[in-house]
Design a protein around this motif. Structure first.
Motif, PDB file in Angstrom:
ATOM      1  N   UNK A 269       0.836  -1.198   0.000  1.00  0.00           N
ATOM      2  CA  UNK A 269       0.000   0.000   0.000  1.00  0.00           C
ATOM      3  C   UNK A 269       0.875   1.253   0.000  1.00  0.00           C
ATOM      4  N   UNK A 270       1.962   1.211   0.773  1.00  0.00           N
ATOM      5  CA  UNK A 270       2.873   2.358   0.776  1.00  0.00           C
ATOM      6  C   UNK A 270       3.513   2.549  -0.594  1.00  0.00           C
ATOM      7  N   UNK A 271       3.895   1.440  -1.226  1.00  0.00           N
ATOM      8  CA  UNK A 271       4.479   1.545  -2.558  1.00  0.00           C
ATOM      9  C   UNK A 271       3.474   2.092  -3.562  1.00  0.00           C
ATOM     10  N   UNK A 272       2.200   1.766  -3.355  1.00  0.00           N
ATOM     11  CA  UNK A 272       1.175   2.260  -4.280  1.00  0.00           C
ATOM     12  C   UNK A 272       1.162   3.779  -4.315  1.00  0.00           C
ATOM     13  N   UNK A 273       1.354   4.396  -3.154  1.00  0.00           N
ATOM     14  CA  UNK A 273       1.349   5.854  -3.102  1.00  0.00           C
ATOM     15  C   UNK A 273       2.514   6.439  -3.887  1.00  0.00           C
ATOM     16  N   UNK A 274       3.632   5.706  -3.895  1.00  0.00           N
ATOM     17  CA  UNK A 274       4.818   6.224  -4.571  1.00  0.00           C
ATOM     18  C   UNK A 274       4.888   5.822  -6.041  1.00  0.00           C
ATOM     19  N   UNK A 275       4.332   4.645  -6.380  1.00  0.00           N
ATOM     20  CA  UNK A 275       4.536   4.104  -7.726  1.00  0.00           C
ATOM     21  C   UNK A 275       3.365   4.313  -8.679  1.00  0.00           C
ATOM     22  N   UNK A 276       2.169   4.574  -8.139  1.00  0.00           N
ATOM     23  CA  UNK A 276       1.006   4.753  -9.000  1.00  0.00           C
ATOM     24  C   UNK A 276       0.685   6.232  -9.109  1.00  0.00           C
ATOM     25  N   UNK A 277       0.494   6.695 -10.350  1.00  0.00           N
ATOM     26  CA  UNK A 277       0.154   8.096 -10.554  1.00  0.00           C
ATOM     27  C   UNK A 277       1.363   9.000 -10.645  1.00  0.00           C
ATOM     28  N   UNK A 278       2.507   8.448 -11.077  1.00  0.00           N
ATOM     29  CA  UNK A 278       3.699   9.280 -11.221  1.00  0.00           C
ATOM     30  C   UNK A 278       3.563  10.257 -12.374  1.00  0.00           C
ATOM     31  N   UNK A 279       2.657   9.978 -13.298  1.00  0.00           N
ATOM     32  CA  UNK A 279       2.380  10.890 -14.406  1.00  0.00           C
ATOM     33  C   UNK A 279       0.865  11.043 -14.510  1.00  0.00           C
ATOM     34  N   UNK A 280       0.455  11.892 -15.425  1.00  0.00           N
ATOM     35  CA  UNK A 280      -0.973  12.052 -15.695  1.00  0.00           C
ATOM     36  C   UNK A 280      -1.361  11.328 -16.978  1.00  0.00           C
ATOM     37  N   UNK A 281      -0.535  10.354 -17.348  1.00  0.00           N
ATOM     38  CA  UNK A 281      -0.865   9.534 -18.507  1.00  0.00           C
ATOM     39  C   UNK A 281      -1.759   8.374 -18.103  1.00  0.00           C
ATOM     40  N   UNK A 282      -2.876   8.204 -18.789  1.00  0.00           N
ATOM     41  CA  UNK A 282      -3.834   7.169 -18.434  1.00  0.00           C
ATOM     42  C   UNK A 282      -3.220   5.778 -18.579  1.00  0.00           C
ATOM     43  N   UNK A 283      -2.607   5.516 -19.711  1.00  0.00           N
ATOM     44  CA  UNK A 283      -2.013   4.196 -19.944  1.00  0.00           C
ATOM     45  C   UNK A 283      -0.877   3.919 -18.967  1.00  0.00           C
ATOM     46  N   UNK A 284      -0.060   4.928 -18.699  1.00  0.00           N
ATOM     47  CA  UNK A 284       1.056   4.751 -17.769  1.00  0.00           C
ATOM     48  C   UNK A 284       0.551   4.439 -16.368  1.00  0.00           C
ATOM     49  N   UNK A 285      -0.493   5.116 -15.922  1.00  0.00           N
ATOM     50  CA  UNK A 285      -1.057   4.857 -14.599  1.00  0.00           C
ATOM     51  C   UNK A 285      -1.578   3.422 -14.509  1.00  0.00           C
ATOM     52  N   UNK A 286      -2.236   2.952 -15.552  1.00  0.00           N
ATOM     53  CA  UNK A 286      -2.738   1.572 -15.560  1.00  0.00           C
ATOM     54  C   UNK A 286      -1.583   0.579 -15.505  1.00  0.00           C
TER      55      UNK A 286
END
Length: 683
Positions: A269-286
């Motif tokens: 869960x902690x990694x999710x905060x750091x690793x998900x949403x690093x950009x505003x690209x939809x495909x990259x976030x997925x």
């Protein structure tokens, strides 16, 4: 005779054992109390040698004066047939001291009817110590919560305590005389017996040997034990067997496993905060979400969004009936059938309401199939071929979790286990839901940003000029390039405006900031510029009016270069408002940056602008550009401007080729700013 009824074979053995520890002394007295026989242990216990003791009256030798009468009465009772006597009595040692000795006295009769007294004795202190040790051992063995067992040298059970009976689910009589292999065949008996033999051979204890298995106490579930092995030697050093202690650590190990799983979940869960949403690209976030959950949570992960949520932002409402998904990302621990069964990223698929992922987005709740059966595969796979691929991959557990943000279901996180033998459980559902919720917010932000960016780019492109009209005495080429997909649309613009007397106004400007507001401000300034250009004002006057217009726009700052080319005079009058200097390329001279009064950006207010007149000849080129062409974060602006001039050096390319060449050489795919570029060549 049956072999089992034969008497056990007796073989000589080395002396040693409990009797040696006790040091039991023996003496034989005649009917009058004289010492006839005297053992070496008696010498050790009383101090008198056999030569000194034999023939003497025992009472006179060993008993103090005040106790002689009592001893003679006891001796008479034993010899008179009253039975043996046992007790503790103070005895005189040869050194003059007194020892407390425990006696056993009994009458013996020979073949001729003669009577003798046999006395055996040991030191009370030694005896009581052995008794305490024995009592302690017996009570510990009987009452210990730890399973305890003793084996003979042939590794057969000779003692089992109640705790081990409970652990093994067998009474003691089913252990005694049998080996572990015969008693507990469910265990890994090869490993157990190998450890026992090594300890028996080397004498080195084996502590906390971890083993698992099932016993009759709980035949349906695996248990875990820590078993320690110790070799047993008698006081003479002879190997007499093996002792084991068995501690059931099933619950503590389960608790430790759960604690470790909890720690891993918290880390994830902690990694999710750091690793998900690093950009505003939809495909990259997925992709970031899929990369995070594999292999920690699943062997195969797919992220799909409802195709409807990618339309201009509207609340799509609850999903009913079939659903159309767009696959954004697929991740797996290894390539194979499970990956081929997934929808490739970018593909659009429509699924019926009975498909489990459709049910998840329709209800907004996770769908768990802990143990997948063959009948479940059609509800998981995209089609019959996909079901066959999932069966081939060994899919045994499935979980679909909705991606919900701000009350709206955006899609689903699809998780499968093929290699991990454990099925998904409720803890996994909670963890997947937490990760999906965090990712859904990032995905929602990304699609909101994408929508806004598309709107800004659409507005910006709409406000930029169409191919410029024919300009007398000039050839014009231009380019506009937006920023990379991870950044906002900017406020750069260019224009070529036809004026009276065959003149042409050339404009390049840059509204600071990004997004739809910058694009809208750019549209207003471009419109104002075209209006002012029609008034035939001096370039400095145009910028002065634009400065006032910009000041009236909330929090807007812009730079601009405004030039008017007169083909009859072959002159260009230029003014800058905080903008980078134009570049001049002459056929006979090296390229140069024009030295012009820089001015201040539009919107600052109350600052004079100055117009500079420049003579131009046929073949001369004037290059106007925004800072997005040359500015970078890792190089000074002077070095980048020098690079621009270097690229303009040499035989001239066609105008269109020149614009493309500059953009290719100076721009990078991830540049964070847009760029407007205009080149005018005098004909």
């Amino acid at each position: 005779m049956d072999a089992s009824s034969e008497p056990p074979r007796v073989t000589p053995s080395e002396p040693g054992g409990l009797l040696d520890v006790l040091g039991v002394a023996a003496a034989l007295l005649d009917a009058n109390g004289r010492i006839l026989l005297w053992s070496p242990q008696a010498q050790d216990l009383f101090g008198w040698t056999a030569e000194e003791a034999l023939g003497r009256y025992a009472a006179k030798l060993l008993v103090r004066e005040e106790h002689v009468g009592l001893v003679l009465d006891l001796f008479a009772n034993v010899m008179g047939g009253s039975g043996p006597w046992a007790g503790v009595f103070p005895v005189r040692h040869k050194d003059g001291g007194t020892r407390l000795i425990e006696f056993r006295n009994m009458r013996l009769q020979d073949a001729h009817g003669g009577f003798y007294a046999l006395g055996i004795a040991t030191d009370v202190g030694v005896l009581r110590g052995v008794e305490r040790d024995l009592a302690l051992s017996v009570r510990l063995v009987a009452q210990s919560p730890i399973g305890l067992a003793v084996f003979d040298p042939e590794l057969r059970f000779v003692l089992v305590n109640p705790a081990l009976e409970r652990i093994n689910g067998l009474p003691a009589e089913h252990h005694l005389g049998r080996t572990v292999r015969e008693t507990l065949p469910f265990l890994d008996t090869d490993d157990v017996e190998d450890v026992m033999r090594r300890v028996l051979a080397t004498g080195t204890p084996r502590l906390d040997h971890f083993t698992t298995g099932r016993t009759p106490a709980d035949p349906d579930h695996d248990h875990s034990w820590l078993v320690s092995y110790y070799r047993l030697d008698d006081p003479a050093g002879r190997v007499i067997g093996l002792a084991t202690s068995v501690l059931d650590v099933t619950e503590s190990r389960r608790a430790a496993t759960e604690a470790a799983k909890t720690r891993r979940r918290l880390v994830l869960i902690a990694e999710a905060s750091a690793r998900i949403g690093t950009t505003l690209g939809l495909d990259q976030t997925a992709r970031e979400l899929a990369d995070l959950v594999v292999p920690e949570l699943a062997d195969v992960a797919a992220v799909d969004v409802l195709d409807s949520v990618l339309e201009p932002r509207t609340n799509t409402g609850p999903v009913t009936g079939p659903a159309t998904f767009r696959a954004l990302a697929v991740r797996a621990t290894r390539p194979g059938a499970a990956v081929r069964a997934a929808d490739p990223p970018g593909e659009i698929a429509k699924y019926d309401a009975n498909r489990l992922v459709t049910r998840s987005v329709r209800t907004g709740r996770p769908v768990l199939v802990a143990r997948v059966r063959e009948a479940d595969l059609p509800g998981i796979a995209r089609d019959d071929a996909g079901a066959a691929l999932l069966a081939e991959a060994g899919l045994h557990s499935y979980l679909a979790v909705p991606l919900t943000a701000r009350g709206e279901v955006l899609g689903a996180l699809d998780l499968k286990r093929t290699d991990n033998p454990l099925p998904f459980d409720e803890d996994d559902v909670i963890l997947a839901g937490e990760l999906a919720a965090r990712a859904a917010v990032c995905i929602d932000n990304a699609r909101w940003y994408q929508s806004q960016r598309n709107a800004a780019l659409t507005l910006q492109r709409h406000l930029l000029p169409r191919p410029p009209p024919h300009a007398v005495g000039l050839r014009i080429a231009y380019r506009y390039q937006p920023a990379a997909a991870v950044s906002e649309a900017g406020g750069d613009w260019f224009d070529a405006i036809t004026l009276t007397d065959d003149r042409t106004a050339l404009v390049v400007g840059d509204v600071m900031g990004h997004g739809i507001n910058a694009a809208a401000a750019m549209g207003q300034l471009r419109t104002a510029t075209r209006t002012l250009a029609g008034l035939d004002l001096d370039p400095a006057q145009v910028l002065r009016h634009l400065d006032r217009t910009t000041a009236g726009l909330d929090d807007t700052i812009a730079t601009c270069v405004y030039a008017v080319f007169d083909p009859r005079r072959r002159q260009c009058r230029i003014a800058l408002a905080g903008h980078l200097p134009p570049a001049l390329v002459r056929p006979t001279d090296p390229p140069e940056l024009l030295t012009l009064p820089t001015g201040t950006p539009l919107g600052v207010g109350d600052v004079a602008f100055r117009t500079t007149t420049l003579d131009l000849r046929p073949g001369d080129r004037l290059l106007l550009y925004t800072d997005g062409l040359v500015e970078t974060r890792d190089q000074p602006i002077d070095a980048r401007l020098d690079l621009l001039l270097d690229l303009l050096t040499g035989p001239p390319l066609a105008l269109e080729a020149t614009t493309d060449h500059l953009l290719t050489a100076l721009r990078h795919p991830d540049d964070q700013d847009d760029v407007a570029l205009l080149i005018a060549e005098v004909t």
